[in-house]
Write an enzyme that holds these catalytic residues in place. Structure first.
Site, PDB file in Angstrom:
ATOM      1  CG  HIS A 144      39.673  35.824  53.989  1.00 35.13           C
ATOM      2  ND1 HIS A 144      40.527  35.387  54.976  1.00 35.13           N
ATOM      3  CD2 HIS A 144      40.405  35.805  52.843  1.00 35.13           C
ATOM      4  CE1 HIS A 144      41.712  35.123  54.455  1.00 35.13           C
ATOM      5  NE2 HIS A 144      41.661  35.360  53.162  1.00 35.13           N
ATOM      6  NE  ARG A 203      43.700  44.980  46.804  1.00 35.35           N
ATOM      7  CZ  ARG A 203      44.917  45.169  47.297  1.00 35.35           C
ATOM      8  NH1 ARG A 203      45.701  46.105  46.766  1.00 35.35           N
ATOM      9  NH2 ARG A 203      45.357  44.433  48.306  1.00 35.35           N
ATOM     10  CE1 TYR A 227      51.606  24.999  58.822  1.00 34.97           C
ATOM     11  CE2 TYR A 227      49.347  24.479  59.408  1.00 34.97           C
ATOM     12  CZ  TYR A 227      50.265  25.365  58.914  1.00 34.97           C
ATOM     13  OH  TYR A 227      49.872  26.616  58.517  1.00 34.97           O
TER      14      TYR A 227
END
Length: 791
Positions: free
Chosen positions: A268, A366, A150
């Site tokens: 998340h 899942r 970065y």
């Protein structure tokens, strides 16, 4: 002229309403890492979707794929991906074919390796725009590269590839954004040297998932129903879950560095949780309001410790690590591949409500979802099978934001029929058929109002669209990022040596990973199977607290988590003994970061502590208003006092703020505090004083070579600190030494040098004030963790 030819072709198939629309300026999209996995799977498709959506917007586009590969090889790899791009099923074939052809013509590959390469790219963009007579609207740089690259890329962009004045720059950054608070702060500081905050878009692709992205709009559109029940009086618990059937094979080099908490929970699941628990802004379309409310929700969370989590690791993981990373046989990985974490908030809305975050690999299915489960106070004597789900108050009441996969195979929003029928935007969400043959979380689908998207969209397509529109509320700001790492890092540190529970994987896990809430924390419901993680070597958690001597006084030492647990138990025992003896317990507490974990432990686990008979005093205070974040009292209140029932008149903050002034000697605040102690504490002898130690040997706010407080009559003094805020108020050393018991807490590697020094020096309080702590008729006990003691 390439752009001119493309616009004409697109106009011919009716993609644009009129030539006049193509006047809002040109956007250059530069995808760094254009031949990598993420670009192949999601990003090029997302950029193509952006082009299809915005070709009529009046902007013109060019797409620049960039990587380290040489021109010919990189171009071949990139165009192999572009040729496989697809249109949504509802796109007319003719229009799709034309748009795809034009997208390929607008895309080109660049090798971006050196500063000269970036200068050449900038020159090429400027030349192209000059030839076409177009004004530049802005540039998007998408960093699909590892974070270690970065800084160098940022430097090249900032120095030689920024758009001209009047055009915007948007830099898109992919996770991971560090692996703990310190590394995240370093990376943020480096990027801040090149980009402004409004130019940076940190991606968490879960914010682009349609069910997650709809949480705030759903809450806003259903305020009438939710306002009375979206609180601790009606909600039983909140769950955010992401289960995977795949394991980490092929990704163990990444997983060994990060593990499931860093990979999934810190980002998340935390982001989804924030959308559920944040205070709803007046305007959910205001990015600034949304981000501010999300930050406040993050800051309201209680700190985590080792008891907040249960950790697991599927059995094949260790052998996969050894095989892929060529690790020596016998090395044992403690990286968790499964985690369940219990979180609490101290906000008035959610106080006492458990938030459960769970994720793992090699599980039975899942699926991902966020669920709000409501309390059910009804009792129904009649059989449940005889009742209509829409009217039975005994069936579970819940709202589920279903991320996808699992039994439904699609994103969805589900609301129990016995709650309310929600308002949903008809242009983007459609009501699904109420099927009774499908079950979700143990209930038939017919028990819910279920809505699915009219048009399913990939998360990256949603996010790329939001980048184009400049919607910052779908991305992670620096402030929110650092707040999240500040919340998660203590748990990561405290569990770094903890052996996870082994599980076989898939359906064979059975009940092995089931966990329950116990005493303010989490624990597996089944006892640990009789199999050691590493029979041949000791793990740090195998060692128990040891007792010995330090500076001729009792020493208790253990790993930090166990040490704090022991200290909290000893404090509770001291309090109970004091109350039994005299009817009250006078406790003087230090501020700073070291005792935070102790305060939280006392609040969460020690329900027998006699708070009703406890007087809480401060050992020292910074000369700031008591509401200031720097105030010791503010920290004590945040982490302890607001969670326990201490009588109001038994709380004694130091009077640093008198006559609208801070620590002015003529105001006599120190004398007032001393008088209160004499009036309320028998013989001015506290039952227990808790102290810490600074790296310079200071304790309380008594610093080396301090002119006051180290000797003389017992009292309260004003002192000067070498660090800001400089002015302090503190109990004097003679007053501390009148206590019945003094406990000194020392934590962390940063205290190893001073701990070693103190083990060798004598009574020299002018150099090291802590060396002068020696209760005249009481007991001194040292609580020192292994890192401070052994380095």
């Amino acid at each position: 002229r390439m752009l001119g030819r493309v616009l004409c072709t697109v106009l011919l198939v009716g993609a644009l309403p009129s030539p006049a629309a193509a006047s809002q300026g040109h956007i250059s999209v530069i995808l760094l890492g254009a031949t990598g996995d993420l670009a192949k799977k999601y990003l090029w498709q997302g950029l193509f979707q952006l082009y299809m959506d915005q070709v009529s917007s009046g902007h013109s586009f060019t797409f620049h794929g960039a990587a380290l590969a040489a021109q010919e090889a990189g171009q071949r790899l990139m165009f192999d991906v572009l040729k496989k791009l697809s249109c949504p099923p509802d796109e007319p074939p003719n229009r799709c074919a034309v748009l795809k052809d034009q997208f390929l013509k607008l895309s080109q590959y660049h090798q971006l390796k050196t500063a000269e390469n970036y200068t050449a790219l900038n020159r090429e963009i400027e030349t192209l725009l000059g030839q076409e007579g177009l004004k530049e609207a802005g540039r998007i740089f998408y960093f699909s590269v590892p974070p270690f690259a970065y800084t160098e890329i940022a430097q090249h962009i900032s120095s030689s590839c920024r758009p001209p004045a009047g055009a915007w720059l948007r830099v898109v950054l992919e996770k991971p954004f560090g692996h703990d608070l310190e590394s995240a702060q370093q990376l943020a500081a480096q990027l801040a040297g090149f980009f402004r905050e409004e130019e940076m878009y940190r991606v968490d692709h879960y914010l682009g998932k349609q069910a997650v992205a709809h949480i705030l709009p759903f809450r806003d559109q259903n305020r009438r129903f939710l306002d009375p029940i979206w609180n601790r009086h009606h909600v039983e618990r909140v769950e955010v879950v992401l289960k995977e059937t795949v394991d980490a094979k092929g990704r163990t080099s990444f997983y060994e560095q990060y593990g499931v908490i860093r990979d999934v929970l810190q980002n998340h699941l935390t982001e989804a949780l924030m959308f559920l628990i944040m205070e709803l802004p007046a305007n959910v379309s205001s990015a600034q309001e949304v981000l501010q409310h999300k930050l406040q929700a993050l800051q309201s969370l209680w700190g985590l410790d080792r008891s907040s989590a249960v950790l697991g690791q599927y059995q094949a993981y260790d052998s996969q690590v050894q095989e892929e990373l060529q690790e020596a046989r016998g090395r044992v990985s403690t990286t968790p591949t499964f985690a369940g974490v219990l979180i609490h908030s101290d906000s008035p809305r959610w106080e006492g409500i458990p938030f459960l975050l769970t994720s793992g690999k090699a599980l039975d299915e899942r699926v991902g979802y966020a669920r709000v489960l409501f309390r059910n106070r009804a009792y129904c004597p009649q059989s449940g099978s005889l009742r209509d789900a829409g009217h039975s108050q005994c069936k579970p009441k819940q709202i589920i934001f279903y991320f996808g996969h699992g039994a439904l195979g699609t994103p969805a929003v589900l609301v129990s029929r016995n709650l309310f029928q929600p308002a949903m935007p008809k242009d983007s969400w459609k009501e699904a058929e109420a099927r009774s043959d499908l079950h979700i979380l143990g209930q038939p689908l017919s028990d819910f109002y279920m809505y699915s998207p009219v048009k399913e969209r990939d998360a990256y397509s949603v996010l790329i669209s939001n980048i184009y529109h400049g919607r910052k509320d779908f991305f992670i700001t620096t402030e929110n990022l650092l707040a999240s790492w500040a919340f998660w890092t203590p748990l990561l540190d405290s569990t770094s040596r903890q052996p996870p529970r082994l599980y076989p994987g898939g359906v064979e896990n059975q009940q092995l990973l089931d966990f329950e809430m116990v005493s303010g924390g989490l624990a597996f419901t089944l006892a640990e199977p009789a199999e050691l993680l590493s029979p041949s070597r000791h793990m740090p958690s195998d060692f128990r607290a040891i007792q010995s001597k330090f500076r001729q006084s009792p020493l208790v030492s253990a790993w930090a988590e166990d040490l704090i647990s022991q200290l909290a138990s000893d404090m509770e025992q001291a309090a109970l003994s004091s109350v039994a003896r005299s009817g009250h317990f006078h406790l003087a507490l230090s501020g700073g970061s070291s005792p935070v974990g102790l305060f939280q432990r006392l609040a969460r686990h020690h329900y027998s502590f006699p708070w009703q008979h406890t007087h809480v005093w401060l050992v020292d205070e910074r000369c700031v208003p008591l509401t200031d974040g720097e105030s010791n009292f503010q920290g004590l209140h945040r982490h302890l006092l607001q969670h326990v029932r201490v009588p109001y008149l038994n709380i004694h903050p130091m009077p640093v703020h008198l006559n609208q002034r801070l620590c002015v000697e003529e105001d006599g605040g120190a004398q007032l505090y001393a008088q209160d102690i004499v009036a309320l504490v028998a013989n001015a002898s506290f039952d227990l004083v808790l102290l810490g130690v600074g790296t310079d040997g200071h304790t309380a706010s008594l610093f080396p070579r301090s002119e006051t407080g180290l000797e003389g009559a017992p009292g309260v003094v004003l002192t000067e600190s070498p660090v800001k805020p400089h002015q302090r108020m503190s109990l004097s050393l003679p007053l501390i030494n009148r206590a019945r018991q003094v406990f000194v807490l020392v934590l962390g590697k940063g205290k190893h040098d001073i701990t070693t020094l103190l083990s060798r020096v004598g009574h020299e309080p002018s150099k090291w004030p802590i060396s002068g702590v020696s209760p005249s008729s009481g007991q001194l006990v040292w609580y020192v963790d292994y890192e401070a003691l052994l380095g």
